[in-house]
Design a protein around this motif. Structure first.
Motif, PDB file in Angstrom:
ATOM      1  N   ASN A 226       0.816  -1.213   0.000  1.00  0.00           N
ATOM      2  CA  ASN A 226       0.000   0.000   0.000  1.00  0.00           C
ATOM      3  C   ASN A 226       0.853   1.268   0.000  1.00  0.00           C
ATOM      4  O   ASN A 226       0.515   2.271  -0.640  1.00  0.00           O
ATOM      5  N   ILE A 227       1.976   1.215   0.731  1.00  0.00           N
ATOM      6  CA  ILE A 227       2.895   2.358   0.752  1.00  0.00           C
ATOM      7  C   ILE A 227       3.420   2.638  -0.658  1.00  0.00           C
ATOM      8  O   ILE A 227       3.478   3.772  -1.113  1.00  0.00           O
ATOM      9  N   LEU A 228       3.782   1.572  -1.378  1.00  0.00           N
ATOM     10  CA  LEU A 228       4.334   1.724  -2.725  1.00  0.00           C
ATOM     11  C   LEU A 228       3.274   2.157  -3.733  1.00  0.00           C
ATOM     12  O   LEU A 228       3.584   2.835  -4.718  1.00  0.00           O
ATOM     13  N   CYS A 229       2.028   1.751  -3.506  1.00  0.00           N
ATOM     14  CA  CYS A 229       0.937   2.218  -4.375  1.00  0.00           C
ATOM     15  C   CYS A 229       0.797   3.733  -4.270  1.00  0.00           C
ATOM     16  O   CYS A 229       0.649   4.433  -5.286  1.00  0.00           O
ATOM     17  N   VAL A 322       7.378  11.815   0.379  1.00  0.00           N
ATOM     18  CA  VAL A 322       6.245  11.680  -0.541  1.00  0.00           C
ATOM     19  C   VAL A 322       4.935  11.663   0.237  1.00  0.00           C
ATOM     20  O   VAL A 322       3.964  12.343  -0.144  1.00  0.00           O
ATOM     21  N   GLU A 323       4.885  10.902   1.321  1.00  0.00           N
ATOM     22  CA  GLU A 323       3.660  10.834   2.128  1.00  0.00           C
ATOM     23  C   GLU A 323       3.321  12.200   2.741  1.00  0.00           C
ATOM     24  O   GLU A 323       2.152  12.574   2.827  1.00  0.00           O
ATOM     25  N   ALA A 325       4.123  15.072   1.392  1.00  0.00           N
ATOM     26  CA  ALA A 325       3.645  15.904   0.285  1.00  0.00           C
ATOM     27  C   ALA A 325       2.202  15.572  -0.071  1.00  0.00           C
ATOM     28  O   ALA A 325       1.405  16.469  -0.386  1.00  0.00           O
ATOM     29  N   ILE A 326       1.852  14.279   0.004  1.00  0.00           N
ATOM     30  CA  ILE A 326       0.476  13.861  -0.286  1.00  0.00           C
ATOM     31  C   ILE A 326      -0.486  14.452   0.742  1.00  0.00           C
ATOM     32  O   ILE A 326      -1.567  14.954   0.398  1.00  0.00           O
ATOM     33  N   ARG A 327      -0.079  14.384   2.021  1.00  0.00           N
ATOM     34  CA  ARG A 327      -0.931  14.954   3.084  1.00  0.00           C
ATOM     35  C   ARG A 327      -1.123  16.460   2.901  1.00  0.00           C
ATOM     36  O   ARG A 327      -2.232  16.988   3.086  1.00  0.00           O
ATOM     37  N   GLU A 328      -0.040  17.154   2.541  1.00  0.00           N
ATOM     38  CA  GLU A 328      -0.127  18.603   2.327  1.00  0.00           C
ATOM     39  C   GLU A 328      -1.047  18.917   1.149  1.00  0.00           C
ATOM     40  O   GLU A 328      -1.841  19.854   1.192  1.00  0.00           O
ATOM     41  N   PHE A 329      -0.927  18.104   0.100  1.00  0.00           N
ATOM     42  CA  PHE A 329      -1.766  18.301  -1.090  1.00  0.00           C
ATOM     43  C   PHE A 329      -3.243  18.116  -0.751  1.00  0.00           C
ATOM     44  O   PHE A 329      -4.092  18.921  -1.149  1.00  0.00           O
ATOM     45  N   LEU A 330      -3.534  17.025  -0.009  1.00  0.00           N
ATOM     46  CA  LEU A 330      -4.918  16.765   0.365  1.00  0.00           C
ATOM     47  C   LEU A 330      -5.459  17.846   1.299  1.00  0.00           C
ATOM     48  O   LEU A 330      -6.622  18.254   1.202  1.00  0.00           O
ATOM     49  N   LYS A 331      -4.606  18.323   2.195  1.00  0.00           N
ATOM     50  CA  LYS A 331      -5.001  19.357   3.136  1.00  0.00           C
ATOM     51  C   LYS A 331      -5.371  20.645   2.412  1.00  0.00           C
ATOM     52  O   LYS A 331      -6.383  21.273   2.673  1.00  0.00           O
ATOM     53  N   ASN A 332      -4.534  21.035   1.440  1.00  0.00           N
ATOM     54  CA  ASN A 332      -4.793  22.256   0.670  1.00  0.00           C
ATOM     55  C   ASN A 332      -5.994  22.087  -0.253  1.00  0.00           C
ATOM     56  O   ASN A 332      -6.754  23.031  -0.489  1.00  0.00           O
ATOM     57  N   ASP A 333      -6.181  20.857  -0.769  1.00  0.00           N
ATOM     58  CA  ASP A 333      -7.305  20.591  -1.654  1.00  0.00           C
ATOM     59  C   ASP A 333      -8.627  20.726  -0.910  1.00  0.00           C
ATOM     60  O   ASP A 333      -9.613  21.209  -1.457  1.00  0.00           O
TER      61      ASP A 333
END
Length: 335
Positions: A226-229, A322-323, A325-333
């Motif tokens: 799941n981490i790699l996905c 990467v994780e 950055a994903i959290r930051e992206f979702l937070k801003n979205d």
């Protein structure tokens, strides 16, 4: 070998007399010194008791098998065994020749005198031919297997490949532009980026996954998948996760597509290291290939194949970034 510092001279002398060798002694504490090296098993058989005696119980000896090396006193060993080929009736070195319909025994050192013609048998030349043939066969089989496995991964990602049955009959048209020079694109930029991950190596190198593995290996495996996905979805590289299955009897190997990554379970008698070495060699010809592993030997082989090596610790930092950055992206979205 760990001994008090005042016994280091005795220890080094003993190892030399055994026909062994050792590296520079290292201090291990206030008055203890450690010697690392190797020596013939025949000389080390009862050495632990000697160490205990001359160190008054403070010395420790730890031994592990180190393979086989040429005997340093072969003449002495042969003489001690006392083997005589003349007396070995069950495994005789003599030959049987036939003359006028009857057989007679010829001693091994007289065979040439009784031969009617030269056999022409060149054992050294034959062995060289066998070695060359086996090498070529092995390379061919390896390339065929690799091509099939890579094609399986490609089709998992992009779908079945449609081929024109009559393409070999067509004449290829060439177009040459004399006005503009042709620039060849570097090999490393011709295709997509690939990331090969040594599954179990990463699991036991990362503390968070190792905790899962100690309780349930399947849980740790799915956690890494799941981490790699998530990683692939963010970085957009082709991810191939490889797990050892070489101990599974009659296992033919398996390649499966899980969401956006490819998962490989190696076949019987093929380790993840062997698979990664083989595939990285093929892919690095046209793609930028990175391999995530903490195996030192595997890293050296990868480097020789033209791929890039990433240690388990470096890859963990990369995944964490990467994780994040994903959290930051979702937070801003969401905002």
């Amino acid at each position: 070998l760990e001994v008090p510092t005042d016994s280091i001279g005795r220890a080094m002398t003993d190892i030399q007399q055994m026909g062994g060798r050792f590296s520079q002694p290292e201090n291990n504490g206030v008055d203890m010194t450690v010697i690392s090296g190797s020596a013939p098993v025949s000389g080390m058989m009862d050495y632990q008791s000697e160490v205990s005696m001359y160190t008054k119980g403070r010395g420790r000896l730890t031994c592990l098998p180190n393979g086989y090396e040429p005997c340093n006193n072969s003449d002495e060993v042969i003489e001690k065994i006392g083997y005589d080929s003349e007396r070995d009736i069950e495994n005789t070195a003599d030959s049987v020749f036939c003359s006028h319909g009857a057989g007679f025994v010829v001693k091994w050192n007289e065979v040439r005198d009784y031969m009617h013609v030269d056999s022409g048998f060149d054992i050294d030349g034959l062995q060289k031919e066998i070695d060359v043939s086996e090498k070529r066969t092995s390379e061919y089989i390896s390339s065929v297997v690799t091509d099939k496995e890579l094609m399986k991964i490609f089709e998992n990602t992009y779908g079945p490949i449609k081929r024109d049955t009559y393409s070999a009959l067509y004449t290829k048209k060439s177009h040459v532009n004399n006005n503009k020079p042709i620039k060849n694109k570097p090999k490393k930029e011709q295709g997509e980026d690939y990331l090969l991950v040594d599954g179990y190596n990463i699991i036991y190198a990362w503390d968070n996954l190792k905790e899962y593995a100690d309780e349930n290996l399947d849980m740790a495996r799915h956690k890494l998948i799941n981490i790699l996905c998530n990683y692939q979805g963010f970085c957009k590289c082709q991810v191939i996760l490889v797990f050892d299955a070489y101990k599974v009897k009659n296992n033919p190997g398996e390649i499966e597509k899980y969401h956006n990554i490819n998962i490989v379970y190696t076949k019987e008698k093929e380790t993840a290291d062997m698979y990664i070495e083989k595939v990285s060699h093929q892919l690095s010809k046209k793609h930028r290939v990175r391999v995530a592993t903490s195996d030192g030997l595997e890293q050296l082989i990868i480097l020789g194949n033209g791929a890039y090596r990433v240690s388990a610790n470096e890859f963990k930092k990369e995944v964490d970034m990467v994780e994040k950055a994903i959290r930051e992206f979702l937070k801003n979205d969401i905002k």
